[in-house]
Design a protein around this motif. Sequence first.
Motif, PDB file in Angstrom:
ATOM      1  N   PRO A 276       0.845  -1.200   0.000  1.00 44.81           N
ATOM      2  CA  PRO A 276       0.000   0.000   0.000  1.00 44.81           C
ATOM      3  C   PRO A 276       0.884   1.254   0.000  1.00 44.81           C
ATOM      4  CG  PRO A 276      -0.621  -1.516   1.758  1.00 44.81           C
ATOM      5  CD  PRO A 276       0.678  -1.988   1.216  1.00 44.81           C
ATOM      6  N   ARG A 277       0.677   2.126  -0.960  1.00 46.73           N
ATOM      7  CA  ARG A 277       1.517   3.315  -1.132  1.00 46.73           C
ATOM      8  C   ARG A 277       0.657   4.488  -1.570  1.00 46.73           C
ATOM      9  NH1 ARG A 277       6.718   1.132  -2.541  1.00 46.73           N
ATOM     10  NH2 ARG A 277       7.169  -0.217  -0.775  1.00 46.73           N
ATOM     11  N   TYR A 278       1.339   5.639  -1.710  1.00 51.60           N
ATOM     12  CA  TYR A 278       0.685   6.821  -2.276  1.00 51.60           C
ATOM     13  C   TYR A 278       1.134   6.985  -3.722  1.00 51.60           C
ATOM     14  CZ  TYR A 278      -0.764   8.296   2.380  1.00 51.60           C
ATOM     15  OH  TYR A 278      -1.365   8.372   3.605  1.00 51.60           O
ATOM     16  N   TYR A 279       0.279   7.601  -4.523  1.00 52.19           N
ATOM     17  CA  TYR A 279       0.604   7.827  -5.937  1.00 52.19           C
ATOM     18  C   TYR A 279       0.240   9.257  -6.307  1.00 52.19           C
ATOM     19  CZ  TYR A 279       0.861   2.756  -6.281  1.00 52.19           C
ATOM     20  OH  TYR A 279       1.191   1.445  -6.097  1.00 52.19           O
ATOM     21  N   LYS A 280       1.074   9.848  -7.151  1.00 52.53           N
ATOM     22  CA  LYS A 280       0.732  11.171  -7.695  1.00 52.53           C
ATOM     23  C   LYS A 280       0.044  10.952  -9.027  1.00 52.53           C
ATOM     24  CE  LYS A 280       4.144  14.058  -5.465  1.00 52.53           C
ATOM     25  NZ  LYS A 280       5.500  14.556  -5.471  1.00 52.53           N
ATOM     26  N   THR A 281      -1.110  11.469  -9.185  1.00 49.56           N
ATOM     27  CA  THR A 281      -1.861  11.236 -10.411  1.00 49.56           C
ATOM     28  C   THR A 281      -2.828  12.398 -10.639  1.00 49.56           C
ATOM     29  OG1 THR A 281      -3.409   9.725 -11.477  1.00 49.56           O
ATOM     30  CG2 THR A 281      -3.496   9.811  -9.097  1.00 49.56           C
ATOM     31  N   THR A 282      -3.798  12.172 -11.493  1.00 49.66           N
ATOM     32  CA  THR A 282      -4.822  13.178 -11.755  1.00 49.66           C
ATOM     33  C   THR A 282      -6.170  12.590 -11.341  1.00 49.66           C
ATOM     34  OG1 THR A 282      -3.523  13.986 -13.608  1.00 49.66           O
ATOM     35  CG2 THR A 282      -5.832  14.633 -13.534  1.00 49.66           C
ATOM     36  N   GLY A 283      -7.019  13.442 -10.811  1.00 44.73           N
ATOM     37  CA  GLY A 283      -8.329  12.986 -10.345  1.00 44.73           C
ATOM     38  C   GLY A 283      -9.123  12.327 -11.463  1.00 44.73           C
ATOM     39  N   CYS A 284     -10.090  11.483 -11.075  1.00 44.81           N
ATOM     40  CA  CYS A 284     -10.977  10.803 -12.024  1.00 44.81           C
ATOM     41  C   CYS A 284     -10.257   9.783 -12.893  1.00 44.81           C
ATOM     42  CB  CYS A 284     -11.719  11.796 -12.930  1.00 44.81           C
ATOM     43  SG  CYS A 284     -12.664  12.996 -12.015  1.00 44.81           S
ATOM     44  N   THR A 285      -9.069   9.359 -12.484  1.00 44.98           N
ATOM     45  CA  THR A 285      -8.304   8.413 -13.286  1.00 44.98           C
ATOM     46  C   THR A 285      -8.866   7.004 -13.196  1.00 44.98           C
ATOM     47  OG1 THR A 285      -6.151   7.362 -13.513  1.00 44.98           O
ATOM     48  CG2 THR A 285      -6.730   8.110 -11.334  1.00 44.98           C
ATOM     49  N   SER A 286      -8.577   6.219 -14.235  1.00 44.35           N
ATOM     50  CA  SER A 286      -8.877   4.790 -14.156  1.00 44.35           C
ATOM     51  C   SER A 286      -7.927   4.167 -13.139  1.00 44.35           C
ATOM     52  CB  SER A 286      -8.686   4.139 -15.516  1.00 44.35           C
ATOM     53  OG  SER A 286      -8.560   2.737 -15.347  1.00 44.35           O
ATOM     54  N   ILE A 287      -8.429   3.220 -12.360  1.00 49.21           N
ATOM     55  CA  ILE A 287      -7.558   2.651 -11.330  1.00 49.21           C
ATOM     56  C   ILE A 287      -6.794   1.444 -11.857  1.00 49.21           C
ATOM     57  CG2 ILE A 287      -9.062   3.453  -9.490  1.00 49.21           C
ATOM     58  CD1 ILE A 287      -9.846   0.447  -9.099  1.00 49.21           C
ATOM     59  N   HIS A 288      -7.033   1.066 -13.104  1.00 47.14           N
ATOM     60  CA  HIS A 288      -6.468  -0.178 -13.620  1.00 47.14           C
ATOM     61  C   HIS A 288      -4.946  -0.251 -13.472  1.00 47.14           C
ATOM     62  CE1 HIS A 288      -4.933  -2.789 -16.914  1.00 47.14           C
ATOM     63  NE2 HIS A 288      -5.761  -3.620 -16.313  1.00 47.14           N
ATOM     64  N   ASN A 289      -4.251   0.817 -13.890  1.00 48.53           N
ATOM     65  CA  ASN A 289      -2.789   0.793 -13.819  1.00 48.53           C
ATOM     66  C   ASN A 289      -2.275   0.676 -12.385  1.00 48.53           C
ATOM     67  OD1 ASN A 289      -3.011   1.171 -16.492  1.00 48.53           O
ATOM     68  ND2 ASN A 289      -1.529   2.857 -16.610  1.00 48.53           N
ATOM     69  N   PHE A 290      -3.050   1.189 -11.447  1.00 47.75           N
ATOM     70  CA  PHE A 290      -2.596   1.152 -10.057  1.00 47.75           C
ATOM     71  C   PHE A 290      -2.774  -0.233  -9.453  1.00 47.75           C
ATOM     72  CE2 PHE A 290      -3.987   5.445 -10.956  1.00 47.75           C
ATOM     73  CZ  PHE A 290      -2.855   6.171 -10.593  1.00 47.75           C
ATOM     74  N   VAL A 291      -3.874  -0.878  -9.805  1.00 41.18           N
ATOM     75  CA  VAL A 291      -4.200  -2.104  -9.079  1.00 41.18           C
ATOM     76  C   VAL A 291      -3.814  -3.384  -9.811  1.00 41.18           C
ATOM     77  CG1 VAL A 291      -6.072  -1.020  -7.807  1.00 41.18           C
ATOM     78  CG2 VAL A 291      -6.585  -2.200  -9.943  1.00 41.18           C
ATOM     79  N   HIS A 292      -3.692  -3.367 -11.131  1.00 38.77           N
ATOM     80  CA  HIS A 292      -3.724  -4.668 -11.797  1.00 38.77           C
ATOM     81  C   HIS A 292      -2.561  -5.577 -11.419  1.00 38.77           C
ATOM     82  CE1 HIS A 292      -0.951  -3.097 -14.770  1.00 38.77           C
ATOM     83  NE2 HIS A 292      -0.873  -4.290 -15.326  1.00 38.77           N
ATOM     84  N   GLU A 293      -1.413  -4.985 -11.075  1.00 40.70           N
ATOM     85  CA  GLU A 293      -0.334  -5.876 -10.633  1.00 40.70           C
ATOM     86  C   GLU A 293      -0.041  -5.732  -9.148  1.00 40.70           C
ATOM     87  OE1 GLU A 293       2.842  -5.111 -13.291  1.00 40.70           O
ATOM     88  OE2 GLU A 293       2.199  -6.650 -14.708  1.00 40.70           O
ATOM     89  N   ALA A 294      -0.786  -4.875  -8.493  1.00 37.74           N
ATOM     90  CA  ALA A 294      -0.438  -4.543  -7.114  1.00 37.74           C
ATOM     91  C   ALA A 294      -1.267  -5.305  -6.084  1.00 37.74           C
ATOM     92  CB  ALA A 294      -0.603  -3.039  -6.893  1.00 37.74           C
TER      93      ALA A 294
END
Lengths: 450, 394
Positions: A276-294
Amino acid sequence: MPRVYNIRKGLNITLAGKAEKVFAKVDPSDLYAVKPVDFHGLIPRLQVKEGTDVKAGSVLFTDKNRPEIRFTSPVSGKVTAINRGERRVILEVVVKVDKKAEYETFRSGDPFTMTREEIIDNLLKSGLWPAFRQRPYNIIANPLDVPKSVFISAFDSAPLAPDYDFIIMGMEEDFQTGINVLSRLTSGKVHININEEYPASTAFSQAKHAQVNRFRGPHPSGNVGVQIQRIDPLNKGEIIWVLNVQEVVSIGRLFTSGKYDLSRVIALTGSEVKNPRYYKTTGCTSIHNFVHEAVTDGYHRYISGNVLTGTRIAPEGFIGFYDSQITVIPEGNHYEFLGWAMPGFNKYSVSRTFWSWLSPKREYIVDTNLHGGQRAFILTGLYEKVFPMDIYPMQLLKAIMAEDIDQMEKLGIYEIVEEDFALCEFIDPSKTEMQTLVRKGLDTMMREMS
Amino acid sequence: MRSLRRFIDKIKPQFQKGGKFEKLQSTFEGFETFLFVPDKVTSAGAHIRDSMDMKRTMIVVVIALLPALLFGMYNAGYQHFLATGEAGTFWQIFSYGFLRVFPLIVVSYVTGLTIEFIFAQIRGHEINEGFLVTGMLIPLVMPVDVPLWMVAVSTAFAVIIGKEVFGGTGMNILNPALTARAFLFFAYPAEMTGDKVWIAGMKEGTGILDGYTGSTALGELAQNISERIPADLNSFLGFIPGSVGETSKLAILIGAIILIYAGVGSWKIMLSVFAGGLLMGLIFNGFAANEYMALPAYKHFLMGGFAFGAVFMATDPVTASQTETGKWIYGLLTGMLAILIRVLNPAYPEGMMLAILLMNVFAPLIDYYVVESNVKKRLKRIRRSPAGNRKQTY
């Protein structure tokens, strides 16, 4: 020295999967979506079609009843899909990002040299207005109102919630600019509420043009509704506006740069997230890239927001407009043999009816099982233990069930929103859907009072 | 477990809508959820839920009742052996008591659960767990010699008239177990009061020692006889005649600790009932017009069903006050009334049952005033605020 407000009633649910305070890197998603369903009661009117090119800040849809309220694209790119649900309700307006990263230009400048009308106009045009939510009713604020105060909770006490003191690092100036903007909108004060228990970021504790209040105690001390009741209780006919910290930052950026910049820090949390970590991104983003391997293997629930009040989304779904947290927990769709009779050493319960009270410090993996069937209200006094407002929760819920408008008003429905009943709902042995009920009550009141 | 689960999954469709045994859906569900906690997941609101449900809550109360039940069984045998003058080993005594008390439990559960299942079926609801506790309480507040058919009739009365006509568990006004007892108390007083009912076999009279009275301390005090009150220690441990579950204050204390520690029973009600009883006892001590009034106030706790009522009956969350402030008032008045009825009304040697039932009726009124004070506070705040009289703008 700001006054310290002690919240004695409440509950910190100790779940496994708190985000470590480091930034992890992941390829930014190329899909973003604004979801009309994030904004309660909104009837959207589309302003784009599939294939329309948009810039960050270009309008995607407006509020049918209040057309001045715009919802704009967080990124520049092309509208690739308009996903609809039952009865053609618009669920998502999806934008695929392009390389150009173009921004619509809005007005920038010192909010103290602008008139209130100019400020509001700028917020409306940029699409940041939906960040303003009003109490009562928990809906997007009406630009024609003047709220008696504005509240910002600078800490989130919900389970596994992100730490705003960590998030705000590097955005202090934008936050202050945002506060300056807010201070021009209310007839009263801007309240920033911080947690007394640890040193808050100076962005909050030293903020100018605002009153800083300190809170101490378990969840829901970070719920803005609880804070409002302690500091400036809401009476019938009064209006208070509330915002989240990162939305204030976005407002600050708008007035500094003239851009609609929805850059966000989000926390990926939950027991099924490997790191579990923090990520810098833009609001309303798809979560796929964050979760699919994590995440771990298995059947999980993906939540935009926290486990108590968040919204269920698909593994390739989009984070909500107001959320800065993704939670992944296991689904609980399994039977348990004589589960109600077992000792339950690893079962989380606020009562001591399971033997898990032997290990109070432990972090629990809690799945989505309901743990029982729905019943009438039977136990009493339980809800009050986690409900720090001067309101009788069960009596109010019964008034809502009976659709007794008069009684709802008397018992304080204007002071509550769904999230205030989340803990009651969590601990309820009768498994009542309280947040749904509260929403129903608020909708009834809105209909009757308008 | 797996094969059992497979079996249930296999027969389940027949009990669902359109199935062969559609009419038995609630019954099937009752058994299924008894065996397996359902796989239902949260669909709205909070995504996670506390592990506690109504089944767990009720089972904790039943566990809290077990010490009183086990001791009640032993005491039933003990009192019988005492009255007949026989000697017996521990197991002889216990098994005699067991054989007398166990049928009461069976009859109470079978009658009550059958009715619950029928009503759940008619309403199309899931089975409510409330009767798990009621069914245990009913035998515990009966004299051991009560005929079984009376247990059945009173249980049926309590469940139908006391509970189901109001809408089932959670909607009732009166405590169902006490409703059962009150029903017998007024319908068949000969079986519920007097000197002969408290000891197993006393009514038939065979083998009872000459001159042995089975009277309780309360019964004698009601006639202003105070010489034969049992020693405090005996009363506390429970070696005295009385209803099955009420005699041992020690067993009740253990039950109270379980209830309070688990967070199921309200310590506020328990404490305030005792405080009310003590207060009333002390007031009577102040007058001391007769021997009963002069009885040391604490002794009231050791006699009759006061302690049992305070811990297991007055705390019923459905029929007690539902606000925390209300609980203090409700408990205090229950305790005071119980002692008041005991001492001043010789027709009712035990006042606890009537006191609790009466306060059950008044609990909603207490709650009303407590909630009303919250409402008043809110209205006052509106009047103080500048926007109070302003017309709404939205």
